[in-house]
Design a protein around this motif. Sequence first.
Motif, PDB file in Angstrom:
ATOM      1  N   ALA A   1      52.978  62.346  63.073  1.00 21.65           N
ATOM      2  CA  ALA A   1      51.703  61.827  63.568  1.00 21.65           C
ATOM      3  C   ALA A   1      51.497  62.484  64.823  1.00 21.65           C
ATOM      4  O   ALA A   1      52.459  62.354  65.805  1.00 21.65           O
ATOM      5  N   LYS A   2      50.443  63.545  65.370  1.00 22.73           N
ATOM      6  CA  LYS A   2      50.048  63.795  66.299  1.00 22.73           C
ATOM      7  C   LYS A   2      48.749  64.238  66.440  1.00 22.73           C
ATOM      8  O   LYS A   2      47.979  64.725  65.498  1.00 22.73           O
ATOM      9  N   ASP A   3      47.876  63.953  67.578  1.00 16.14           N
ATOM     10  CA  ASP A   3      46.660  64.304  67.728  1.00 16.14           C
ATOM     11  C   ASP A   3      45.782  64.151  66.661  1.00 16.14           C
ATOM     12  O   ASP A   3      44.747  64.525  66.065  1.00 16.14           O
ATOM     13  N   GLY A   4      45.653  62.848  66.044  1.00 14.81           N
ATOM     14  CA  GLY A   4      44.900  62.173  64.756  1.00 14.81           C
ATOM     15  C   GLY A   4      45.227  62.873  63.622  1.00 14.81           C
ATOM     16  O   GLY A   4      44.546  62.867  62.517  1.00 14.81           O
ATOM     17  N   ARG A   5      46.279  63.580  63.418  1.00 12.92           N
ATOM     18  CA  ARG A   5      46.763  64.348  62.112  1.00 12.92           C
ATOM     19  C   ARG A   5      48.183  63.720  61.897  1.00 12.92           C
ATOM     20  O   ARG A   5      49.044  63.852  62.856  1.00 12.92           O
ATOM     21  N   ILE A   6      48.470  63.744  60.533  1.00 12.64           N
ATOM     22  CA  ILE A   6      49.876  63.437  60.012  1.00 12.64           C
ATOM     23  C   ILE A   6      50.188  64.500  59.171  1.00 12.64           C
ATOM     24  O   ILE A   6      49.468  64.912  58.264  1.00 12.64           O
ATOM     25  N   THR A   7      51.291  64.953  59.652  1.00 13.57           N
ATOM     26  CA  THR A   7      52.100  66.171  58.518  1.00 13.57           C
ATOM     27  C   THR A   7      52.933  65.588  57.801  1.00 13.57           C
ATOM     28  O   THR A   7      53.962  65.128  58.234  1.00 13.57           O
TER      29      THR A   7
ATOM     30  N   GLU B   1      42.566  57.842  60.740  1.00 13.71           N
ATOM     31  CA  GLU B   1      41.897  56.703  61.802  1.00 13.71           C
ATOM     32  C   GLU B   1      42.418  55.383  61.619  1.00 13.71           C
ATOM     33  O   GLU B   1      42.554  54.877  60.594  1.00 13.71           O
ATOM     34  N   VAL B   2      42.611  54.795  62.636  1.00 15.76           N
ATOM     35  CA  VAL B   2      42.968  53.271  62.760  1.00 15.76           C
ATOM     36  C   VAL B   2      41.862  52.609  63.352  1.00 15.76           C
ATOM     37  O   VAL B   2      41.600  52.625  64.540  1.00 15.76           O
ATOM     38  N   ARG B   3      41.330  51.535  62.751  1.00 15.67           N
ATOM     39  CA  ARG B   3      40.271  50.675  63.398  1.00 15.67           C
ATOM     40  C   ARG B   3      40.486  49.503  62.861  1.00 15.67           C
ATOM     41  O   ARG B   3      40.108  49.352  61.636  1.00 15.67           O
ATOM     42  N   GLU B   4      40.643  48.501  63.718  1.00 15.89           N
ATOM     43  CA  GLU B   4      40.585  46.950  63.448  1.00 15.89           C
ATOM     44  C   GLU B   4      41.138  46.669  62.100  1.00 15.89           C
ATOM     45  O   GLU B   4      40.421  46.040  61.166  1.00 15.89           O
ATOM     46  N   GLY B   5      42.355  46.908  61.919  1.00 19.74           N
ATOM     47  CA  GLY B   5      43.101  46.593  60.670  1.00 19.74           C
ATOM     48  C   GLY B   5      42.936  47.428  59.471  1.00 19.74           C
ATOM     49  O   GLY B   5      43.312  47.058  58.316  1.00 19.74           O
ATOM     50  N   THR B   6      42.249  48.544  59.638  1.00 20.67           N
ATOM     51  CA  THR B   6      41.947  49.652  58.514  1.00 20.67           C
ATOM     52  C   THR B   6      42.687  50.767  58.932  1.00 20.67           C
ATOM     53  O   THR B   6      42.293  51.428  60.007  1.00 20.67           O
ATOM     54  N   LEU B   7      43.364  51.574  58.128  1.00 15.26           N
ATOM     55  CA  LEU B   7      43.705  52.812  58.063  1.00 15.26           C
ATOM     56  C   LEU B   7      43.187  53.768  57.021  1.00 15.26           C
ATOM     57  O   LEU B   7      42.976  53.433  55.987  1.00 15.26           O
ATOM     58  N   LYS B   8      42.545  54.896  57.585  1.00 14.56           N
ATOM     59  CA  LYS B   8      41.735  55.706  56.731  1.00 14.56           C
ATOM     60  C   LYS B   8      42.342  57.145  56.814  1.00 14.56           C
ATOM     61  O   LYS B   8      42.737  57.620  57.987  1.00 14.56           O
ATOM     62  N   LEU B   9      43.004  57.612  55.691  1.00 12.25           N
ATOM     63  CA  LEU B   9      43.693  59.012  55.857  1.00 12.25           C
ATOM     64  C   LEU B   9      42.999  59.887  54.752  1.00 12.25           C
ATOM     65  O   LEU B   9      42.123  59.622  53.849  1.00 12.25           O
ATOM     66  N   THR B  10      42.451  61.164  55.572  1.00 10.66           N
ATOM     67  CA  THR B  10      41.732  62.103  54.749  1.00 10.66           C
ATOM     68  C   THR B  10      42.528  63.483  54.594  1.00 10.66           C
ATOM     69  O   THR B  10      43.022  64.130  55.453  1.00 10.66           O
ATOM     70  N   ALA B  11      43.067  63.708  53.533  1.00 14.44           N
ATOM     71  CA  ALA B  11      43.859  64.779  53.179  1.00 14.44           C
ATOM     72  C   ALA B  11      43.066  66.088  53.243  1.00 14.44           C
ATOM     73  O   ALA B  11      41.716  65.960  52.977  1.00 14.44           O
ATOM     74  N   ASP B  12      43.903  67.112  53.509  1.00 16.69           N
ATOM     75  CA  ASP B  12      43.029  68.495  53.470  1.00 16.69           C
ATOM     76  C   ASP B  12      42.017  68.686  52.337  1.00 16.69           C
ATOM     77  O   ASP B  12      41.374  69.600  52.331  1.00 16.69           O
ATOM     78  N   ASP B  13      42.570  68.411  51.121  1.00 16.88           N
ATOM     79  CA  ASP B  13      41.792  68.720  49.806  1.00 16.88           C
ATOM     80  C   ASP B  13      40.588  67.610  49.662  1.00 16.88           C
ATOM     81  O   ASP B  13      39.865  67.572  48.677  1.00 16.88           O
ATOM     82  N   GLY B  14      40.567  66.728  50.632  1.00 13.18           N
ATOM     83  CA  GLY B  14      39.131  65.923  50.668  1.00 13.18           C
ATOM     84  C   GLY B  14      39.491  64.389  50.225  1.00 13.18           C
ATOM     85  O   GLY B  14      38.763  63.627  50.201  1.00 13.18           O
ATOM     86  N   THR B  15      40.786  64.291  49.628  1.00 12.25           N
ATOM     87  CA  THR B  15      41.116  62.957  49.234  1.00 12.25           C
ATOM     88  C   THR B  15      41.170  62.005  50.216  1.00 12.25           C
ATOM     89  O   THR B  15      41.775  62.262  51.390  1.00 12.25           O
ATOM     90  N   VAL B  16      40.577  60.935  49.940  1.00 17.14           N
ATOM     91  CA  VAL B  16      40.309  59.929  51.180  1.00 17.14           C
ATOM     92  C   VAL B  16      41.147  58.526  50.637  1.00 17.14           C
ATOM     93  O   VAL B  16      40.940  58.040  49.554  1.00 17.14           O
TER      94      VAL B  16
END
Length: 278
Positions: A215-221, A254-269
């Motif tokens: 994880a770096k600069d808001g992105r996970i590889t 993004e991490v906000r108040e107990g919630t993690l949101k991941l958005t993959a490069d293909d648009g999968t959320v």
Amino acid sequence: MHTQRVTLTLTALASAGLLLTACGSESGAGSDRDSGGRSVTTEQALTGVRWNVESLTVGGKKHDAPEGAYLKIGKDGKAAGSYGCNHAGTTVSVKGDTVDFGETQTTMMACEGGGRMKFEEKLTRALGAGRFTAKVDGDRMTLTTAEGDRVAFTSQPAEPDAPLTGTKWTVNGIGDGRTAATLPKAVSGKVSLTFDDGKVRGNLGCNDVSAKAEAKDGRITFGKPVTTRKMCPGDAMTTERKLLKLFDGQARYEVREGTLKLTADDGTVITANTENGS
């Protein structure tokens, strides 16, 4: 349902500025008292607080809110919430003790059972129907229309953000960037990811998984996934195939108040909560 529903992700809501925006108080604005007895404007009393929805009364009939319904108005004039099922955002004007909501925009998750969706529809319609008079009394807030319709809230102190690493994230939704759906009942509460020491491990719905994850600069590889090789019923395997799209690539997080949101490069959320997340 009479209220127009627009499909947006939370990121889109935030970037478009369509989450609750409280206008500045004017001179002569209504006022309440804070916990120390000091006079504060209604706008100050409304903001910076997570308001859990307790009930909605329309036409003299009271409807209890489902667990997890809330509205949070930030001190920056923006807010996010849930009206029962979906994440929602709108514009709002605060003048004195008068609160006037604009059109609500929501994600389009499908929740199990009809109660959450029915309450969400009623609350969405009520908030968009007219102006409210706000009253804040300690940890309680009420919004009341001239006709006597009423929304009751109780406050909840904001919780600090959970760290990305070292937290067990329970996956609760998968979407394509425009829509998001809760996980099938067969795998609900069983799918999880934990990030630590440059790796991720967890369960994808059927098989366990591990991979590199930096994880770096808001992105996970993510590296290539290593999984067990069990065969599971249809819903579990379908969920697993969707989650595997995260790996061997990058995703914004993004991490906000107990919630993690991941958005993959293909648009999968993918959305996930901590054990105590909302």
